[in-house]
Scaffold this motif. Structure first.
Motif, mmCIF file in Angstrom:
data_model
loop_
_atom_site.group_PDB
_atom_site.id
_atom_site.type_symbol
_atom_site.label_atom_id
_atom_site.label_comp_id
_atom_site.label_asym_id
_atom_site.label_seq_id
_atom_site.Cartn_x
_atom_site.Cartn_y
_atom_site.Cartn_z
ATOM 1 N N LYS A 298 25.130 86.158 7.941
ATOM 2 C CA LYS A 298 25.369 87.064 8.985
ATOM 3 C C LYS A 298 25.110 86.580 10.207
ATOM 4 C CE LYS A 298 23.260 91.771 7.379
ATOM 5 N NZ LYS A 298 22.265 92.244 7.678
ATOM 6 N N LEU A 299 24.437 85.235 10.040
ATOM 7 C CA LEU A 299 24.370 84.131 11.403
ATOM 8 C C LEU A 299 25.495 83.698 11.183
ATOM 9 C CD1 LEU A 299 22.750 82.322 13.608
ATOM 10 C CD2 LEU A 299 21.831 81.128 10.810
ATOM 11 N N SER A 300 26.394 83.321 10.520
ATOM 12 C CA SER A 300 27.179 81.848 10.552
ATOM 13 C C SER A 300 28.054 82.676 11.096
ATOM 14 C CB SER A 300 27.654 82.117 9.130
ATOM 15 O OG SER A 300 28.029 83.315 8.682
ATOM 16 N N MET A 301 29.010 84.676 11.180
ATOM 17 C CA MET A 301 29.214 85.141 12.168
ATOM 18 C C MET A 301 29.120 84.939 13.708
ATOM 19 S SD MET A 301 32.331 86.039 10.313
ATOM 20 C CE MET A 301 32.299 87.337 11.741
ATOM 21 N N ALA A 302 27.987 85.582 13.375
ATOM 22 C CA ALA A 302 27.505 85.605 15.226
ATOM 23 C C ALA A 302 27.771 83.985 15.710
ATOM 24 C CB ALA A 302 26.104 85.993 15.188
ATOM 25 N N LEU A 303 27.868 82.879 14.914
ATOM 26 C CA LEU A 303 27.997 81.581 15.975
ATOM 27 C C LEU A 303 29.788 82.148 16.191
ATOM 28 C CD1 LEU A 303 25.511 78.984 13.790
ATOM 29 C CD2 LEU A 303 25.548 80.255 15.809
ATOM 30 N N VAL A 304 29.667 82.286 14.790
ATOM 31 C CA VAL A 304 32.239 82.362 15.390
ATOM 32 C C VAL A 304 32.519 83.218 15.857
ATOM 33 C CG1 VAL A 304 34.095 82.919 14.291
ATOM 34 C CG2 VAL A 304 32.594 82.090 12.383
ATOM 35 N N TRP A 305 32.055 84.656 16.533
ATOM 36 C CA TRP A 305 32.148 85.410 17.395
ATOM 37 C C TRP A 305 31.657 84.461 18.919
ATOM 38 C CZ3 TRP A 305 35.887 88.688 17.123
ATOM 39 C CH2 TRP A 305 35.861 89.281 16.021
ATOM 40 N N LEU A 306 30.372 84.352 19.479
ATOM 41 C CA LEU A 306 29.454 83.629 20.062
ATOM 42 C C LEU A 306 30.414 81.992 20.740
ATOM 43 C CD1 LEU A 306 25.579 85.006 20.031
ATOM 44 C CD2 LEU A 306 27.637 85.802 21.272
ATOM 45 N N CYS A 307 30.166 81.419 19.336
ATOM 46 C CA CYS A 307 31.197 80.014 20.080
ATOM 47 C C CYS A 307 32.965 80.355 20.393
ATOM 48 C CB CYS A 307 30.867 79.372 18.627
ATOM 49 S SG CYS A 307 29.148 78.534 18.562
ATOM 50 N N THR A 308 33.047 81.272 19.709
ATOM 51 C CA THR A 308 34.974 81.822 20.597
ATOM 52 C C THR A 308 34.665 82.090 21.195
ATOM 53 O OG1 THR A 308 35.582 82.009 18.320
ATOM 54 C CG2 THR A 308 36.332 82.533 19.173
ATOM 55 N N ALA A 309 33.846 83.024 22.050
ATOM 56 C CA ALA A 309 33.862 83.113 23.673
ATOM 57 C C ALA A 309 33.390 82.380 24.111
ATOM 58 C CB ALA A 309 32.755 83.922 23.655
ATOM 59 N N ALA A 310 32.576 81.331 24.414
ATOM 60 C CA ALA A 310 32.396 80.343 24.724
ATOM 61 C C ALA A 310 33.548 78.901 24.766
ATOM 62 C CB ALA A 310 30.616 79.320 24.206
ATOM 63 N N VAL A 311 33.862 79.006 23.395
ATOM 64 C CA VAL A 311 34.801 78.215 24.045
ATOM 65 C C VAL A 311 36.086 78.925 24.462
ATOM 66 C CG1 VAL A 311 36.414 76.662 22.490
ATOM 67 C CG2 VAL A 311 34.590 76.712 21.941
ATOM 68 N N CYS A 312 36.715 79.923 24.548
ATOM 69 C CA CYS A 312 37.225 80.174 25.818
ATOM 70 C C CYS A 312 36.940 80.521 27.349
ATOM 71 C CB CYS A 312 37.889 81.594 25.102
ATOM 72 S SG CYS A 312 38.564 81.989 24.015
ATOM 73 N N LEU A 313 35.768 80.635 27.030
ATOM 74 C CA LEU A 313 34.486 81.208 28.740
ATOM 75 C C LEU A 313 35.145 79.184 29.249
ATOM 76 C CD1 LEU A 313 34.778 83.290 31.094
ATOM 77 C CD2 LEU A 313 32.464 82.694 29.989
ATOM 78 N N TRP A 314 34.556 78.206 28.470
ATOM 79 C CA TRP A 314 34.227 76.383 28.437
ATOM 80 C C TRP A 314 35.510 75.691 28.572
ATOM 81 C CZ3 TRP A 314 29.608 80.337 27.893
ATOM 82 C CH2 TRP A 314 29.191 80.641 28.221
ATOM 83 N N ALA A 315 35.562 75.703 27.212
ATOM 84 C CA ALA A 315 35.987 74.694 27.024
ATOM 85 C C ALA A 315 37.547 74.607 26.834
ATOM 86 C CB ALA A 315 35.456 74.397 25.400
ATOM 87 N N TRP A 316 38.313 75.632 26.441
ATOM 88 C CA TRP A 316 39.988 75.412 26.155
ATOM 89 C C TRP A 316 40.081 75.851 27.794
ATOM 90 C CZ3 TRP A 316 42.694 73.707 22.445
ATOM 91 C CH2 TRP A 316 43.773 74.294 22.680
ATOM 92 N N PRO A 317 41.170 74.974 28.307
ATOM 93 C CA PRO A 317 41.883 74.813 29.280
ATOM 94 C C PRO A 317 42.674 76.567 29.388
ATOM 95 C CG PRO A 317 43.125 73.446 28.648
ATOM 96 C CD PRO A 317 41.975 73.713 27.318
ATOM 97 N N ARG A 318 42.058 77.144 31.281
ATOM 98 C CA ARG A 318 42.099 77.999 30.899
ATOM 99 C C ARG A 318 43.989 78.696 31.158
ATOM 100 N NH1 ARG A 318 39.168 81.531 33.406
ATOM 101 N NH2 ARG A 318 37.778 80.274 32.090
ATOM 102 N N ALA A 319 44.722 77.617 31.546
ATOM 103 C CA ALA A 319 46.052 77.890 31.661
ATOM 104 C C ALA A 319 46.497 77.903 30.150
ATOM 105 C CB ALA A 319 46.969 76.852 32.806
ATOM 106 N N ASP A 320 46.430 77.719 28.887
ATOM 107 C CA ASP A 320 46.690 77.816 27.847
ATOM 108 C C ASP A 320 46.412 78.809 27.407
ATOM 109 O OD1 ASP A 320 47.439 75.267 28.181
ATOM 110 O OD2 ASP A 320 46.185 74.246 26.631
ATOM 111 N N SER A 321 45.266 79.590 27.433
ATOM 112 C CA SER A 321 45.067 80.573 27.258
ATOM 113 C C SER A 321 45.867 81.757 27.251
ATOM 114 C CB SER A 321 43.462 81.100 27.581
ATOM 115 O OG SER A 321 42.892 80.453 26.880
ATOM 116 N N TYR A 322 46.307 81.246 29.040
ATOM 117 C CA TYR A 322 47.358 82.494 29.750
ATOM 118 C C TYR A 322 48.910 82.350 28.884
ATOM 119 C CZ TYR A 322 43.635 83.302 33.312
ATOM 120 O OH TYR A 322 42.753 84.944 33.842
#
Length: 419
Positions: A298-322
């Motif tokens: 359960k902790l590992s799944m929480a980290l998957v979701w939360l880290c995915t949100a953090a990477v998308c929001l702050w680490a990965w280039p926004r232009a690449d996501s779009y």
């Protein structure tokens, strides 16, 4: 025999069934006991019966009183003083008035009025009150009790199933006793006068270091020996400041350091045999392993979701996501909405996983795996390069979906289908 049985916890509930099977008339007093077809059930708060007059109506026609009430930690109106001393003292006075034939009182090994913990001291005061009475009494002081269906025993088995066991430095030996032997003793004391005005220590076959008992539990569960890691007393004291680890609470540590063992010969003589080992005999590895693997998953799944949100929001280039959204076929006007919406959804699912880990049922697993499945299908069709990528970013969703489905099916709050 007409018996007033006090308490419907681990020992009380099993003892009730054992006494009923042997043809005794049982009157059960408990706060939470449900109606029972074979015995009279009285809904009552043991802690509220603080005077002899409060007990007299419950003792009418009673031959033997067996008190199994006890708590290991105080909460609300359930205090050590009320449950272990004041209420028993009033009960014993009422038993003298009612001329009860026999009183069997369940205490704890280590109980004494000058013991190092409040739990042991309160038990000692209750014992002293009974010993000063004129009743025909027997005090049973069990060591740490192992019961296959007991909450604390399951917790110990879960801890013992860890691949790395803590070796607590400076703690004394323990001598766990099997619930079956404690019940056997209580039935013997009920049916025949083994001893009058006696204290009987109920113990397992041998005293051993706590780590050795955990290894014994592993052997009983069909697991091999685990590696041990020495934990110094100073580190134990630091852990005791946390409320998350019951084993490392200050009182628990104090009792472990004092040791919890005695001579087993008198107990064995009453049983007519050696006490049995306080360990599983038919294996419980699956449940024990799930006891710590499920929280870890359960902790590992929480980290998957939360880290995915953090990477998308702050680490990965926004232009690449779009651009990825555009490749899927999302119009540019909709891309910011979908981007921030997916970040929010990932964050919510991560928080729901954490809530479930903390014991708050969210039932979010059944929503997560269909979502991951939908994501995977869309990406496989629209962005096939991720399907054939050598790192397998999309193929990794297959075990994740299997994990989410397992967490959903193993959820204790899952509604059972009707047939």
């Amino acid at each position: 025999m007409n018996i007033l049985l006090l308490g419907n916890g681990l020992i009380g509930s099993h003892l009730r069934d054992a006494l009923l099977m042997r043809g005794h008339q049982v009157r059960l007093l408990s706060r939470h006991a449900l109606a029972h077809p074979e015995c009279q059930v009285i809904q009552g708060d043991f802690a509220a019966l603080q005077n002899a007059a409060d007990w007299l109506p419950h003792l009418a026609g009673i031959d033997t009183v067996i008190n199994t009430v006890g708590i290991f930690a105080e909460s609300g109106g359930q205090s050590f003083t009320a449950l272990h001393h004041a209420a028993p003292q009033a009960l014993f006075a009422a038993c003298e008035i009612s001329r009860v034939t026999k009183v069997i009182h369940l205490s704890a090994l280590g109980a004494a009025i000058d013991a190092p913990t409040a739990y042991w001291r309160s038990k000692g005061l209750g014992d002293e009150a009974l010993m000063q009475s004129k009743l025909n009494w027997t005090i049973v002081r069990p060591s740490l009790i192992y019961a296959p269906d007991g909450v604390s025993s399951r917790a110990f088995c879960t801890l013992a199933s860890l691949p790395l066991l803590p070796d607590l430095q400076g703690v004394g030996k323990v001598q766990p006793v099997h619930l079956h032997d404690v019940l056997t003793l209580l039935v013997l004391l009920t049916e025949q006068p083994v001893a009058k005005q006696a204290i009987i220590n109920a113990l397992g076959p041998q005293a051993m270091p706590l780590t050795s008992w955990w290894q014994q539990l592993r052997q009983g569960m069909g697991l091999g020996r685990a590696i041990t890691l020495p934990i110094a007393a100073c580190l134990q004291n630091l852990a005791a400041k946390s409320t998350l680890l019951p084993l490392f609470q200050p009182d628990s540590l104090a009792m472990l350091r004092a040791g919890n063992y005695s001579d087993t010969a008198p107990f064995a003589a009453i049983l007519g045999r050696a006490p049995q080992a306080a360990a599983p005999v038919n294996g419980m590895a699956r449940d024990a392993l799930l006891g710590w693997l499920l929280p870890l998953l359960k902790l590992s799944m929480a980290l998957v979701w939360l880290c995915t949100a953090a990477v998308c929001l702050w680490a990965w280039p926004r232009a690449d996501s779009y651009q990825l959204l555009a490749d899927v076929g999302i119009p540019s006007a909709w891309q910011p909405l979908l981007f921030y919406g997916s970040v929010a959804m990932d964050s919510v699912f991560g928080l729901l996983c954490l809530l479930d880990l903390l014991g708050v049922p969210t039932r979010s697993w059944r929503l997560q795996w269909p979502l991951v499945l939908a994501y995977s299908i869309i990406i496989a069709i629209k962005l096939p390069q991720f399907l054939w990528h050598p790192f397998g970013p999309l193929l990794k969703n297959i075990p994740i979906m299997a994990l989410l489905l397992m967490l959903d099916l193993l959820s204790p709050n899952k509604t059972k289908p009707k047939f």
